[in-house]
Enzyme design. Sequence first.
Site, mmCIF file in Angstrom:
data_model
loop_
_atom_site.group_PDB
_atom_site.id
_atom_site.type_symbol
_atom_site.label_atom_id
_atom_site.label_comp_id
_atom_site.label_asym_id
_atom_site.label_seq_id
_atom_site.Cartn_x
_atom_site.Cartn_y
_atom_site.Cartn_z
ATOM 1 N N ASP A 10 0.875 -1.178 0.000
ATOM 2 C CA ASP A 10 0.000 0.000 0.000
ATOM 3 C C ASP A 10 0.906 1.221 0.000
ATOM 4 O O ASP A 10 1.667 1.428 0.953
ATOM 5 C CB ASP A 10 -0.864 -0.051 1.273
ATOM 6 C CG ASP A 10 -1.694 1.198 1.484
ATOM 7 O OD1 ASP A 10 -2.533 1.193 2.417
ATOM 8 O OD2 ASP A 10 -1.512 2.183 0.745
ATOM 9 N N ILE A 11 0.844 2.010 -1.042
ATOM 10 C CA ILE A 11 1.771 3.142 -1.204
ATOM 11 C C ILE A 11 1.616 4.173 -0.080
ATOM 12 O O ILE A 11 2.577 4.896 0.228
ATOM 13 C CB ILE A 11 1.595 3.796 -2.593
ATOM 14 C CG1 ILE A 11 2.866 4.589 -2.972
ATOM 15 C CG2 ILE A 11 0.339 4.645 -2.668
ATOM 16 C CD1 ILE A 11 2.915 4.993 -4.429
ATOM 17 N N GLY A 32 -9.668 4.607 -5.977
ATOM 18 C CA GLY A 32 -8.371 3.947 -6.162
ATOM 19 C C GLY A 32 -7.275 4.501 -5.272
ATOM 20 O O GLY A 32 -7.494 4.866 -4.116
ATOM 21 N N ASP A 34 -5.761 7.288 -5.565
ATOM 22 C CA ASP A 34 -6.036 8.701 -5.281
ATOM 23 C C ASP A 34 -6.849 8.824 -3.992
ATOM 24 O O ASP A 34 -6.516 9.580 -3.076
ATOM 25 C CB ASP A 34 -6.822 9.281 -6.473
ATOM 26 C CG ASP A 34 -6.876 10.797 -6.492
ATOM 27 O OD1 ASP A 34 -7.521 11.334 -7.408
ATOM 28 O OD2 ASP A 34 -6.273 11.443 -5.619
ATOM 29 N N SER A 117 -2.450 4.529 -14.268
ATOM 30 C CA SER A 117 -3.414 4.330 -15.361
ATOM 31 C C SER A 117 -3.913 2.904 -15.552
ATOM 32 O O SER A 117 -4.761 2.680 -16.425
ATOM 33 C CB SER A 117 -2.868 4.824 -16.711
ATOM 34 O OG SER A 117 -2.916 6.240 -16.785
ATOM 35 N N THR A 118 -3.441 1.927 -14.778
ATOM 36 C CA THR A 118 -3.843 0.529 -15.039
ATOM 37 C C THR A 118 -5.066 0.107 -14.236
ATOM 38 O O THR A 118 -5.446 -1.070 -14.267
ATOM 39 C CB THR A 118 -2.682 -0.435 -14.732
ATOM 40 O OG1 THR A 118 -2.387 -0.401 -13.333
ATOM 41 C CG2 THR A 118 -1.452 -0.087 -15.550
ATOM 42 N N GLY A 119 -5.674 1.013 -13.515
ATOM 43 C CA GLY A 119 -6.907 0.687 -12.783
ATOM 44 C C GLY A 119 -8.107 1.223 -13.533
ATOM 45 O O GLY A 119 -8.436 0.766 -14.641
ATOM 46 N N TYR A 121 -8.410 3.731 -15.261
ATOM 47 C CA TYR A 121 -8.085 4.240 -16.610
ATOM 48 C C TYR A 121 -7.796 3.145 -17.625
ATOM 49 O O TYR A 121 -7.521 3.415 -18.788
ATOM 50 C CB TYR A 121 -6.955 5.263 -16.531
ATOM 51 C CG TYR A 121 -7.392 6.639 -16.033
ATOM 52 C CD1 TYR A 121 -8.724 6.893 -15.692
ATOM 53 C CD2 TYR A 121 -6.497 7.681 -15.909
ATOM 54 C CE1 TYR A 121 -9.132 8.143 -15.256
ATOM 55 C CE2 TYR A 121 -6.885 8.942 -15.453
ATOM 56 C CZ TYR A 121 -8.225 9.152 -15.130
ATOM 57 O OH TYR A 121 -8.630 10.400 -14.689
HETATM 58 N N1 APR Z 1 -1.350 1.577 -3.019
HETATM 59 C C1 APR Z 1 -0.795 1.245 -4.211
HETATM 60 N N2 APR Z 1 -1.518 1.028 -5.330
HETATM 61 C C2 APR Z 1 -2.858 1.146 -5.235
HETATM 62 C C3 APR Z 1 -3.511 1.487 -4.016
HETATM 63 C C4 APR Z 1 -2.693 1.700 -2.880
HETATM 64 N N3 APR Z 1 -3.201 2.031 -1.692
HETATM 65 N N4 APR Z 1 -4.863 1.527 -4.263
HETATM 66 C C5 APR Z 1 -5.028 1.204 -5.566
HETATM 67 N N5 APR Z 1 -3.835 0.964 -6.147
HETATM 68 C C6 APR Z 1 -3.538 0.549 -7.515
HETATM 69 C C7 APR Z 1 -4.631 -0.079 -8.317
HETATM 70 O O1 APR Z 1 -4.852 -1.428 -7.904
HETATM 71 C C8 APR Z 1 -4.021 0.024 -9.700
HETATM 72 O O2 APR Z 1 -3.095 -1.028 -9.885
HETATM 73 O O3 APR Z 1 -3.192 1.714 -8.261
HETATM 74 C C9 APR Z 1 -3.248 1.360 -9.634
HETATM 75 C C10 APR Z 1 -3.898 2.517 -10.394
HETATM 76 O O4 APR Z 1 -5.323 2.378 -10.321
HETATM 77 P P1 APR Z 1 -6.280 3.643 -10.028
HETATM 78 O O5 APR Z 1 -6.096 4.078 -8.640
HETATM 79 O O6 APR Z 1 -7.656 3.241 -10.500
HETATM 80 O O7 APR Z 1 -5.674 4.803 -10.971
HETATM 81 P P2 APR Z 1 -5.820 5.043 -12.546
HETATM 82 O O8 APR Z 1 -6.073 3.784 -13.292
HETATM 83 O O9 APR Z 1 -4.611 5.862 -12.885
HETATM 84 O O10 APR Z 1 -7.134 5.928 -12.664
HETATM 85 C C11 APR Z 1 -7.102 7.227 -12.141
HETATM 86 O O11 APR Z 1 -9.025 6.856 -10.795
HETATM 87 O O12 APR Z 1 -9.185 7.092 -8.539
HETATM 88 C C12 APR Z 1 -9.407 7.714 -9.726
HETATM 89 O O13 APR Z 1 -9.141 10.031 -9.197
HETATM 90 C C13 APR Z 1 -8.563 8.943 -9.888
HETATM 91 O O14 APR Z 1 -9.840 9.641 -11.775
HETATM 92 C C14 APR Z 1 -8.605 9.087 -11.379
HETATM 93 C C15 APR Z 1 -8.522 7.642 -11.864
#
Ligand code: APR
Length: 171
Positions: A10-11, A32, A34, A117-119, A121
């Site tokens: 967890d970052i 996510g 963010d 971007s792999t979640g 997005y």
């Molecule tokens: N620590 C590390 N990685 C995490 C955590 C965490 N606590 N929570 C989620 N992740 C991972 C997800 O599993 C994924 O592998 O972060 C990666 C990016 O996923 P998202 O958070 O969905 O980000 P992204 O795909 O860049 O989409 C961005 O999502 O949350 C919204 O406000 C954000 O609109 C923006 C969009």
Amino acid sequence: MGIIKIQQGDITTMAVDAIVNAANTTLLGGGGVDGAIHQAAGPELLVACQQLHGCATGEAKITAGYQLPAKYVIHTPGPIWRDGSQSEAQLLHNSYANSLALAAAHHCRTVAFPSISTGVYRYPLAQAATIALTTIRDFLLQNKGVQIVTLVCFDQRTLAAYQQAYRDVVG
Ligand code: APR
């Protein structure tokens, strides 16, 4: 050359100089990673982000880390995956490169990234991991300030993809 680490976790728990937030262009929070970063940093982070007036895709802006163990948060909106013909690869590269440049400008020696971007997005994971590792490797070859870059993968599937990209790119 600086060190690249790949780990699952967890970052928000990373006690590094800067963690990178996979944000959106409003910088006003979301789900996510963010959402997790804003939750852990506390409400001051949103107040600081409101002063930034958004951020273009691929660009990066920096705030303090507030209640996080990290000193700084670097916010970068990665590209939303469409079909691969909308400059997604270049924009994802830019997110990593601009975040690292901003970290170096703030004399950060340790930086942690999520998988941008792999979640939500929906960027294809293997392609994103290759772009991330290539950009980070090339930056570390040119810049001596940043010593350690850690890719913090939230789940096993992401961890495996980044470990594979590490073998392919860094060797
Ligand atoms: N620590 C590390 N990685 C995490 C955590 C965490 N606590 N929570 C989620 N992740 C991972 C997800 O599993 C994924 O592998 O972060 C990666 C990016 O996923 P998202 O958070 O969905 O980000 P992204 O795909 O860049 O989409 C961005 O999502 O949350 C919204 O406000 C954000 O609109 C923006 C969009």
